[in-house]
Design a protein around this motif. Structure first.
Motif, mmCIF file in Angstrom:
data_model
loop_
_atom_site.group_PDB
_atom_site.id
_atom_site.type_symbol
_atom_site.label_atom_id
_atom_site.label_comp_id
_atom_site.label_asym_id
_atom_site.label_seq_id
_atom_site.Cartn_x
_atom_site.Cartn_y
_atom_site.Cartn_z
ATOM 1 N N THR A 142 -6.900 -14.034 -1.294
ATOM 2 C CA THR A 142 -6.833 -12.867 -2.175
ATOM 3 C C THR A 142 -7.088 -13.300 -3.606
ATOM 4 O OG1 THR A 142 -5.181 -11.827 -0.741
ATOM 5 C CG2 THR A 142 -5.398 -10.947 -2.974
ATOM 6 N N LEU A 143 -7.961 -12.570 -4.279
ATOM 7 C CA LEU A 143 -8.216 -12.775 -5.703
ATOM 8 C C LEU A 143 -7.769 -11.528 -6.432
ATOM 9 C CD1 LEU A 143 -9.398 -14.322 -8.124
ATOM 10 C CD2 LEU A 143 -11.601 -13.253 -7.599
ATOM 11 N N CYS A 144 -6.848 -11.701 -7.360
ATOM 12 C CA CYS A 144 -6.344 -10.594 -8.169
ATOM 13 C C CYS A 144 -6.929 -10.712 -9.570
ATOM 14 C CB CYS A 144 -4.825 -10.642 -8.227
ATOM 15 S SG CYS A 144 -4.105 -9.370 -9.282
ATOM 16 N N LEU A 145 -7.522 -9.646 -10.043
ATOM 17 C CA LEU A 145 -8.003 -9.584 -11.424
ATOM 18 C C LEU A 145 -7.025 -8.732 -12.200
ATOM 19 C CD1 LEU A 145 -11.831 -8.997 -10.848
ATOM 20 C CD2 LEU A 145 -10.592 -11.161 -11.073
ATOM 21 N N ASP A 146 -6.290 -9.344 -13.107
ATOM 22 C CA ASP A 146 -5.298 -8.642 -13.922
ATOM 23 C C ASP A 146 -5.988 -8.145 -15.188
ATOM 24 O OD1 ASP A 146 -3.259 -7.807 -15.602
ATOM 25 O OD2 ASP A 146 -1.935 -9.473 -15.094
ATOM 26 N N LEU A 147 -6.167 -6.839 -15.267
ATOM 27 C CA LEU A 147 -6.909 -6.213 -16.364
ATOM 28 C C LEU A 147 -6.010 -5.464 -17.342
ATOM 29 C CD1 LEU A 147 -9.834 -4.790 -14.182
ATOM 30 C CD2 LEU A 147 -9.649 -7.042 -15.259
ATOM 31 N N GLY A 164 -3.128 -3.970 -12.883
ATOM 32 C CA GLY A 164 -2.956 -3.595 -14.275
ATOM 33 C C GLY A 164 -4.060 -2.699 -14.778
ATOM 34 N N VAL A 165 -4.567 -1.845 -13.912
ATOM 35 C CA VAL A 165 -5.647 -0.942 -14.304
ATOM 36 C C VAL A 165 -5.049 0.178 -15.147
ATOM 37 C CG1 VAL A 165 -7.494 0.557 -13.503
ATOM 38 C CG2 VAL A 165 -6.945 -1.521 -12.227
ATOM 39 N N THR A 166 -5.368 0.153 -16.424
ATOM 40 C CA THR A 166 -4.815 1.121 -17.371
ATOM 41 C C THR A 166 -5.449 2.492 -17.163
ATOM 42 O OG1 THR A 166 -6.476 0.520 -19.008
ATOM 43 C CG2 THR A 166 -4.377 -0.689 -19.091
#
Length: 112
Positions: free
Chosen positions: A47-52, A84-86
Protein backbone atom coordinates in the motif's frame (compact mmCIF):
# COMPACT_ATOMS: atom_id res chain seq x y z
CA UNK A 1 6.35 29.94 -10.60
CA UNK A 2 6.58 27.85 -7.44
CA UNK A 3 9.36 25.88 -5.85
CA UNK A 4 7.52 25.49 -2.56
CA UNK A 5 7.17 21.75 -1.97
CA UNK A 6 8.50 19.55 0.79
CA UNK A 7 8.17 15.81 0.32
CA UNK A 8 8.95 13.11 2.88
CA UNK A 9 8.83 9.35 2.44
CA UNK A 10 8.03 7.11 5.41
CA UNK A 11 8.05 3.33 5.47
CA UNK A 12 5.52 1.84 7.83
CA UNK A 13 4.67 -1.59 9.12
CA UNK A 14 3.20 -4.42 7.05
CA UNK A 15 4.38 -3.24 3.65
CA UNK A 16 3.09 0.31 3.71
CA UNK A 17 4.82 3.47 2.51
CA UNK A 18 3.64 7.04 2.86
CA UNK A 19 4.61 10.10 0.84
CA UNK A 20 3.80 13.34 2.65
CA UNK A 21 3.59 16.44 0.44
CA UNK A 22 3.54 19.97 1.87
CA UNK A 23 3.25 23.11 -0.23
CA UNK A 24 2.56 23.54 -3.93
CA UNK A 25 2.38 20.60 -6.33
CA UNK A 26 2.82 22.20 -9.73
CA UNK A 27 4.90 22.20 -12.91
CA UNK A 28 8.10 23.09 -11.05
CA UNK A 29 7.68 20.72 -8.11
CA UNK A 30 6.04 17.69 -9.76
CA UNK A 31 9.43 16.08 -10.61
CA UNK A 32 10.40 16.06 -6.91
CA UNK A 33 7.03 14.55 -6.03
CA UNK A 34 7.44 11.87 -8.70
CA UNK A 35 10.94 11.08 -7.42
CA UNK A 36 9.56 10.63 -3.89
CA UNK A 37 6.86 8.28 -5.19
CA UNK A 38 9.49 6.28 -7.09
CA UNK A 39 11.59 6.04 -3.92
CA UNK A 40 8.57 4.93 -1.90
CA UNK A 41 7.75 2.22 -4.43
CA UNK A 42 11.34 0.91 -4.58
CA UNK A 43 10.71 -1.51 -1.71
CA UNK A 44 7.50 -2.73 -3.41
CA UNK A 45 5.03 -1.91 -0.62
CA UNK A 46 1.56 -3.40 -0.73
CA UNK A 47 0.00 0.00 0.00
CA UNK A 48 1.21 3.47 -0.92
CA UNK A 49 -0.45 6.35 0.90
CA UNK A 50 -0.12 9.87 -0.46
CA UNK A 51 -0.77 12.33 2.36
CA UNK A 52 -2.03 15.52 0.72
CA UNK A 53 -3.38 17.30 3.81
CA UNK A 54 -0.72 20.02 3.69
CA UNK A 55 -0.93 20.80 -0.03
CA UNK A 56 -1.69 24.46 -0.58
CA UNK A 57 -1.94 24.43 -4.37
CA UNK A 58 -2.07 21.94 -7.22
CA UNK A 59 -2.17 22.59 -10.96
CA UNK A 60 -2.61 20.19 -13.88
CA UNK A 61 1.00 19.02 -13.50
CA UNK A 62 0.14 17.91 -9.99
CA UNK A 63 -2.86 15.99 -11.31
CA UNK A 64 -0.62 14.30 -13.88
CA UNK A 65 1.85 13.43 -11.11
CA UNK A 66 -0.97 11.81 -9.09
CA UNK A 67 -2.07 9.81 -12.13
CA UNK A 68 1.53 8.72 -12.71
CA UNK A 69 1.72 7.58 -9.07
CA UNK A 70 -1.51 5.65 -9.58
CA UNK A 71 -0.11 3.94 -12.71
CA UNK A 72 3.25 3.15 -11.11
CA UNK A 73 1.60 1.65 -8.03
CA UNK A 74 -0.83 -0.38 -10.13
CA UNK A 75 2.03 -1.76 -12.22
CA UNK A 76 3.53 -3.18 -9.01
CA UNK A 77 0.21 -4.47 -7.68
CA UNK A 78 0.35 -1.84 -4.95
CA UNK A 79 -2.81 -0.17 -3.66
CA UNK A 80 -2.71 3.64 -3.80
CA UNK A 81 -4.68 5.64 -1.27
CA UNK A 82 -4.91 9.41 -1.03
CA UNK A 83 -5.13 10.63 2.54
CA UNK A 84 -5.83 14.07 3.93
CA UNK A 85 -7.81 15.13 0.89
CA UNK A 86 -8.99 18.62 1.79
CA UNK A 87 -12.35 19.98 0.64
CA UNK A 88 -10.74 22.12 -2.09
CA UNK A 89 -8.83 19.10 -3.43
CA UNK A 90 -11.94 16.94 -3.21
CA UNK A 91 -13.80 19.52 -5.31
CA UNK A 92 -11.05 19.56 -7.95
CA UNK A 93 -11.00 15.76 -8.05
CA UNK A 94 -14.77 15.71 -8.53
CA UNK A 95 -14.62 18.30 -11.33
CA UNK A 96 -11.93 16.37 -13.19
CA UNK A 97 -13.40 12.93 -12.48
CA UNK A 98 -10.32 11.83 -10.52
CA UNK A 99 -12.53 10.91 -7.59
CA UNK A 100 -13.73 8.00 -9.77
CA UNK A 101 -10.17 6.88 -10.59
CA UNK A 102 -8.23 7.42 -7.36
CA UNK A 103 -9.02 5.93 -3.97
CA UNK A 104 -9.70 8.82 -1.60
CA UNK A 105 -9.79 8.57 2.16
CA UNK A 106 -13.20 8.83 3.80
CA UNK A 107 -14.60 12.35 3.64
CA UNK A 108 -14.41 14.44 6.79
CA UNK A 109 -17.63 14.26 8.87
CA UNK A 110 -18.60 17.78 7.78
CA UNK A 111 -18.68 16.60 4.14
CA UNK A 112 -20.33 13.22 4.68
Amino acid sequence: MSVNLEVDVHTGPAGTATVVARGDLDYNTAPAFRAAVTAALADRPTTLCLDLAALTFMDSSGIVALLAAHSAAAALGCALVLDGVTPWLRTRFAITGLDKVLSLDDPPPALA
